[in-house]
Design a protein around this motif. Structure first.
Motif, PDB file in Angstrom:
ATOM      1  N   GLU A 133       3.844  -0.602   5.628  1.00  0.00           N
ATOM      2  CA  GLU A 133       3.641   0.845   5.552  1.00  0.00           C
ATOM      3  C   GLU A 133       3.361   1.280   4.117  1.00  0.00           C
ATOM      4  O   GLU A 133       2.555   2.193   3.881  1.00  0.00           O
ATOM      5  CB  GLU A 133       4.868   1.570   6.099  1.00  0.00           C
ATOM      6  CG  GLU A 133       5.029   1.417   7.600  1.00  0.00           C
ATOM      7  CD  GLU A 133       6.253   2.140   8.130  1.00  0.00           C
ATOM      8  OE1 GLU A 133       6.207   2.621   9.272  1.00  0.00           O
ATOM      9  OE2 GLU A 133       7.274   2.223   7.395  1.00  0.00           O
ATOM     10  N   ALA A 136      -0.239   0.386   3.157  1.00  0.00           N
ATOM     11  CA  ALA A 136      -1.227   1.236   3.824  1.00  0.00           C
ATOM     12  C   ALA A 136      -1.580   2.470   3.008  1.00  0.00           C
ATOM     13  O   ALA A 136      -2.708   2.958   3.069  1.00  0.00           O
ATOM     14  CB  ALA A 136      -0.713   1.666   5.198  1.00  0.00           C
ATOM     15  N   THR A 137      -0.625   2.988   2.240  1.00  0.00           N
ATOM     16  CA  THR A 137      -0.845   4.259   1.554  1.00  0.00           C
ATOM     17  C   THR A 137      -1.048   4.131   0.051  1.00  0.00           C
ATOM     18  O   THR A 137      -1.307   5.127  -0.615  1.00  0.00           O
ATOM     19  CB  THR A 137       0.345   5.201   1.806  1.00  0.00           C
ATOM     20  OG1 THR A 137       1.559   4.570   1.362  1.00  0.00           O
ATOM     21  CG2 THR A 137       0.475   5.538   3.277  1.00  0.00           C
ATOM     22  N   PHE A 319      -3.851   3.423   9.031  1.00  0.00           N
ATOM     23  CA  PHE A 319      -3.918   4.560   8.108  1.00  0.00           C
ATOM     24  C   PHE A 319      -5.152   5.404   8.397  1.00  0.00           C
ATOM     25  O   PHE A 319      -5.092   6.630   8.440  1.00  0.00           O
ATOM     26  CB  PHE A 319      -3.940   4.044   6.674  1.00  0.00           C
ATOM     27  CG  PHE A 319      -4.048   5.118   5.635  1.00  0.00           C
ATOM     28  CD1 PHE A 319      -2.932   5.866   5.274  1.00  0.00           C
ATOM     29  CD2 PHE A 319      -5.261   5.379   5.020  1.00  0.00           C
ATOM     30  CE1 PHE A 319      -3.031   6.866   4.319  1.00  0.00           C
ATOM     31  CE2 PHE A 319      -5.372   6.375   4.065  1.00  0.00           C
ATOM     32  CZ  PHE A 319      -4.251   7.123   3.708  1.00  0.00           C
ATOM     33  N   VAL A 325       1.590   3.095  11.270  1.00  0.00           N
ATOM     34  CA  VAL A 325       1.242   1.800  10.688  1.00  0.00           C
ATOM     35  C   VAL A 325       2.077   0.696  11.327  1.00  0.00           C
ATOM     36  O   VAL A 325       1.594  -0.407  11.573  1.00  0.00           O
ATOM     37  CB  VAL A 325       1.454   1.826   9.162  1.00  0.00           C
ATOM     38  CG1 VAL A 325       1.243   0.434   8.557  1.00  0.00           C
ATOM     39  CG2 VAL A 325       0.510   2.827   8.509  1.00  0.00           C
TER      40      VAL A 325
END
Length: 471
Positions: A133, A136-137, A319, A325
């Motif tokens: 997670e 992903a960002t 995403f 996610v």
């Protein structure tokens, strides 16, 4: 730091964040549990299957649970108590296994030991999902550098921990997942990219092809590891020289990525997989058995590169689709783990009933090498991977290119300098021209290009243009 914030100058690279190597502590723990007898006794077997298979199975169940509850939980990493749960499960489960491992007559407690191994494996799955997670960002263009460096660091930890006194080694194994959890928690303020502003096409046949390729690679990896344990390991005095080979390769890959700084992180991760797996399988089959560790080391490199590729691509796809996610990530890793388990267990069970002879094992390794090459070139190649990052083609709106760029720059949280670079790229300018126009160094220009691609969710100029025209 929140979405769109950045600890960098307008003309320089973002600083290297050593916190993002924290996943290496998780990977080192995973390797120590799977590849040594520190946590699990070497003579432990349940239903004719070795402990590593059960560890993978328990972890797979953890990923399945994460995928099931992800739509209701949302983001695990945004729930503070999840860090405590993951750390507690990993640390306590590992600690109890270590204590039972040291007890005389531990054979009588096989079921109980497996139960606590399951607890540790569940915590391991949750921790990896939360790292996914975070990946992903992240807005940084250094994603491939961080992941390769993290795995190289994990190999250093793996061998370093085993050089410590026995009691210190046991304590370190328990503390590794705890350290990874703590570092992950502190990394939540890393620079984050804004939610995806682009529309991406979903090519279901492409997803099916990707999953098929993952299954083939997972089977090949699992079969090779089972053969190594049964054929080569008994001829090696001590240690894991195959992991030394793999570690040296990852250090070299990390160094290469650090110098190359490619904007296409998934491509950088994909390139070593087919060569490493196929050449490793062939070397394993043709080298004298005592030197089979050279081949298996390359197989491990291919398997671990596949691991980090799946981590990144599944997190990116989730995403962009604005879906949990944990759902995409867990399902993707679950497919790979189940394929690996099938490869490991099939060889163990076949060898146990006398269906696999040493000669047939070598022939199977060659056949697997050929299959990996065919799948990696004809079924799911680098061009198919690039299609995952192809946005939905858009018809240009009734506005000029500069306005399109301004809209997308605002939506994706680009800095002022990145917005300037975006406009020049969209106008067809190359990196040397951008350097001259903005009076910046080439390394800085490439950094901005990588950051723009990352924030837009693409990895080439055509994808960037398609996203811009959606604005």
């Amino acid at each position: 730091m929140g979405v769109g914030s950045a600890e960098k100058t307008e003309t320089g690279d973002s600083p290297f964040s050593f916190r993002l190597l924290g996943i290496g502590f998780w990977q080192a723990w995973w390797m120590l549990v799977l590849c040594t007898t520190i946590v699990v006794p070497p003579d432990l077997s349940f239903l004719g299957v070795r402990p590593s298979v059960w560890t993978l199975l328990f972890t797979s169940i953890g990923f399945a649970i994460a995928a099931i509850i992800a739509p209701r939980v949302g983001s695990f990493i945004e729930r503070g108590r999840m860090f405590g749960v993951a750390a507690l499960l990993c640390t306590v489960g590992t600690g109890v296994c270590l204590v039972m491992r040291a007890l005389p007559g531990h054979d009588a407690f096989t079921g109980l030991l497996l139960a606590f191994l399951m607890i540790a494996a569940f915590g391991n799955a949750l921790l990896l999902v939360m790292w996914g997670e975070l990946w992903a960002t992240l807005a940084t263009d250094r994603v491939s550098q961080y992941l390769f460096s993290s795995y190289a660091f994990a190999f250093v930890l793996f061998f370093g921990v085993q050089l410590l006194p026995e009691i210190v080694t046991a304590a370190a194994v328990c503390l590794l997942p705890l350290a990874s959890c703590a570092i992950l928690y502190s990394s939540r303020d890393e620079t984050r990219r804004a939610p995806s502003a682009a529309v991406f096409a979903v090519d279901r046949p492409l997803v099916v092809k990707a999953m098929g390729a993952v299954v083939v690679a997972g089977l090949a990896y699992g079969i090779a590891q089972s053969f190594y344990a049964s054929m080569a390991a008994p001829h090696i005095a001590e240690g894991r020289p195959d992991l030394l080979v793999a570690g040296a390769c990852f250090i070299a890959l990390a160094a290469h990525i650090a110098f190359e700084r490619s904007a296409a992180a998934p491509i950088a991760m994909f390139r070593p997989i087919v060569p490493a797996l196929s050449i490793g399988l062939i070397l394993f089959a043709v080298l004298p058995i005592a030197y089979g560790y050279f081949g298996n080391g390359l197989v491990i490199v291919g398997g671990y590169c596949l691991d980090i590729l799946i981590m990144l691509v599944s997190a990116d796809l989730a995403f962009r689709a604005k879906r949990p996610v944990a759902l995409f990530f867990s399902c993707s890793i679950l497919v790979l783990r189940l394929a690996t388990i099938a490869g490991l267990a099939a060889v163990d069970l076949a060898a146990g009933v006398g269906l696999v002879s040493p000669d047939s094992q070598l022939h199977l390794l060659i056949a697997l090498a050929v299959l990996v090459i065919l799948v990696g070139t004809l079924v799911f190649s680098q061009s198919e991977l690039q299609r995952f990052y192809q946005p939905q083609p858009a018809i240009r709106q009734n506005r000029d290119l500069e306005e399109h760029c301004a809209v997308m720059a605002e939506r994706c949280g680009l800095t002022a300098r990145e917005a300037e670079v975006l406009m020049l790229l969209a106008s067809g300018r190359n990196v040397p021209y951008i350097c001259k126009e903005l009076c910046i160094a080439e390394s800085t220009a490439r950094h901005h290009v990588g950051a723009i691609y990352r924030k837009l969710g693409v990895y080439d100029r055509q994808g960037m243009i398609d996203v811009i025209l959606q604005g």
